[in-house]
Structure formats: structure tokens, C-alpha cells
Design a protein around this motif. Structure first.
Motif, PDB file in Angstrom:
ATOM      1  N   MET A   1       0.866  -1.177   0.000  1.00  0.00           N
ATOM      2  CA  MET A   1       0.000   0.000   0.000  1.00  0.00           C
ATOM      3  C   MET A   1       0.906   1.230   0.000  1.00  0.00           C
ATOM      4  O   MET A   1       1.813   1.343   0.821  1.00  0.00           O
ATOM      5  N   PHE A   2       0.654   2.123  -0.938  1.00  0.00           N
ATOM      6  CA  PHE A   2       1.428   3.358  -1.069  1.00  0.00           C
ATOM      7  C   PHE A   2       0.468   4.522  -0.914  1.00  0.00           C
ATOM      8  O   PHE A   2      -0.587   4.552  -1.558  1.00  0.00           O
TER       9      PHE A   2
ATOM     10  N   ASP B   1      -0.296  22.061  -1.674  1.00  0.00           N
ATOM     11  CA  ASP B   1       0.745  22.710  -0.872  1.00  0.00           C
ATOM     12  C   ASP B   1       1.927  21.736  -0.813  1.00  0.00           C
ATOM     13  O   ASP B   1       1.877  20.732  -0.102  1.00  0.00           O
ATOM     14  N   GLU B   2       2.960  22.025  -1.592  1.00  0.00           N
ATOM     15  CA  GLU B   2       4.107  21.115  -1.717  1.00  0.00           C
ATOM     16  C   GLU B   2       4.792  20.828  -0.383  1.00  0.00           C
ATOM     17  O   GLU B   2       5.370  19.762  -0.191  1.00  0.00           O
ATOM     18  N   ASN B   3       4.741  21.774   0.555  1.00  0.00           N
ATOM     19  CA  ASN B   3       5.386  21.574   1.858  1.00  0.00           C
ATOM     20  C   ASN B   3       4.630  20.589   2.742  1.00  0.00           C
ATOM     21  O   ASN B   3       5.146  20.183   3.784  1.00  0.00           O
ATOM     22  N   SER B   4       3.432  20.217   2.325  1.00  0.00           N
ATOM     23  CA  SER B   4       2.617  19.330   3.157  1.00  0.00           C
ATOM     24  C   SER B   4       2.671  17.870   2.719  1.00  0.00           C
ATOM     25  O   SER B   4       2.114  17.004   3.391  1.00  0.00           O
ATOM     26  N   LYS B   5       3.328  17.563   1.615  1.00  0.00           N
ATOM     27  CA  LYS B   5       3.311  16.199   1.066  1.00  0.00           C
ATOM     28  C   LYS B   5       4.082  15.215   1.950  1.00  0.00           C
ATOM     29  O   LYS B   5       5.188  15.494   2.379  1.00  0.00           O
ATOM     30  N   LYS B   6       3.431  14.063   2.169  1.00  0.00           N
ATOM     31  CA  LYS B   6       4.059  12.967   2.921  1.00  0.00           C
ATOM     32  C   LYS B   6       3.776  11.665   2.188  1.00  0.00           C
ATOM     33  O   LYS B   6       2.631  11.389   1.835  1.00  0.00           O
ATOM     34  N   TYR B   7       4.822  10.886   1.963  1.00  0.00           N
ATOM     35  CA  TYR B   7       4.709   9.606   1.275  1.00  0.00           C
ATOM     36  C   TYR B   7       4.918   8.486   2.290  1.00  0.00           C
ATOM     37  O   TYR B   7       5.800   8.567   3.148  1.00  0.00           O
ATOM     38  N   SER B   8       4.120   7.425   2.165  1.00  0.00           N
ATOM     39  CA  SER B   8       4.278   6.248   3.025  1.00  0.00           C
ATOM     40  C   SER B   8       4.080   4.991   2.201  1.00  0.00           C
ATOM     41  O   SER B   8       3.226   4.960   1.315  1.00  0.00           O
ATOM     42  N   THR B   9       4.868   3.981   2.513  1.00  0.00           N
ATOM     43  CA  THR B   9       4.754   2.678   1.851  1.00  0.00           C
ATOM     44  C   THR B   9       4.622   1.615   2.925  1.00  0.00           C
ATOM     45  O   THR B   9       5.389   1.600   3.893  1.00  0.00           O
ATOM     46  N   TYR B  10       3.647   0.730   2.751  1.00  0.00           N
ATOM     47  CA  TYR B  10       3.361  -0.321   3.743  1.00  0.00           C
ATOM     48  C   TYR B  10       3.372  -1.680   3.043  1.00  0.00           C
ATOM     49  O   TYR B  10       2.860  -1.814   1.940  1.00  0.00           O
ATOM     50  N   ALA B  11       3.919  -2.666   3.722  1.00  0.00           N
ATOM     51  CA  ALA B  11       3.877  -4.056   3.234  1.00  0.00           C
ATOM     52  C   ALA B  11       2.870  -4.813   4.100  1.00  0.00           C
ATOM     53  O   ALA B  11       2.882  -4.696   5.332  1.00  0.00           O
ATOM     54  N   GLU B  12       2.031  -5.591   3.446  1.00  0.00           N
ATOM     55  CA  GLU B  12       1.014  -6.370   4.150  1.00  0.00           C
ATOM     56  C   GLU B  12       1.675  -7.438   5.023  1.00  0.00           C
ATOM     57  O   GLU B  12       2.620  -8.100   4.612  1.00  0.00           O
TER      58      GLU B  12
END
Length: 99
Positions: A5-6, A86-97
Motif C-alpha cells: 500500500m502506497f 501545498d508542496e510543503n505538506s506532502k508525505k509519502y508512506s509505503t506499507y507491506a502487508e
């Protein structure tokens, strides 16, 4: 192999809300119906203008190929969306099941 999940979470510029909503609907429809991605967009309850895009992938390999498989329409819509976020607010997360 675990599913992946991204997520991409961010705030939008309030004055760009209507433009953003129109573009993100187009992106969702294109990704789901044309490219057959498992994709959804959510707005945070109680926090207007805060959104999370969620991609689900069947494998690590499918996730790794995300950028390589973007077609011209996807790239066009993503570029247009950048003007609403708002570019300063971007957060990326990657999850493995967990299996």
C-alpha cells in the motif's frame, strides 16, 4: 509475496479546491478505468482540504513499476494537480502487508 500500500497525503490550497476536485476525479477515473490501478482518494474527516491518495499493489514488483507504467494522460493530470497542492505538506508512506 505481500501486497503493498502506497499513500500520498497532503493539503491543497483552499482557493484551488474546485479545480483540485475536478482534476482528482479525472485522475481517479483514468487510473481505475483505463489503467486498471487499485486507487482511491480520501479527504480527512474534520480537516477540510487534507487528502490522501491510496494505491494498492499486488506485489513489490508492481509497486516498483509505478513510475514506469504511467501513461501520458496520468502524467498530464499529475502535473496539473501540482498547482493545487501545498508542496510543503506532502508525505509519502509505503506499507507491506503482514501475512
Amino acid at each position: 509475496m505481500p501486497r503493498i500500500m502506497f499513500t500520498i497525503s497532503y493539503s491543497i490550497i483552499p482557493e484551488q479546491r474546485e479545480t483540485y476536485l475536478g482534476l482528482i476525479r479525472q485522475l481517479r477515473d483514468h487510473l481505475v478505468n483505463t489503467t486498471k490501478k487499485n486507487y482511491a482518494v480520501y479527504e480527512m474527516k474534520g480537516k477540510r482540504h487534507h487528502f490522501t491518495e491510496v494505491y494498492m499493489f499486488g506485489s513489490q514488483e508492481e509497486f516498483d513499476a509505478l513510475d514506469d507504467t504511467q501513461d501520458e494522460r496520468t502524467q498530464e493530470l499529475l502535473t496539473l494537480l501540482e498547482g493545487c497542492i501545498d508542496e510543503n505538506s506532502k508525505k509519502y508512506s509505503t506499507y507491506a502487508e503482514v501475512s
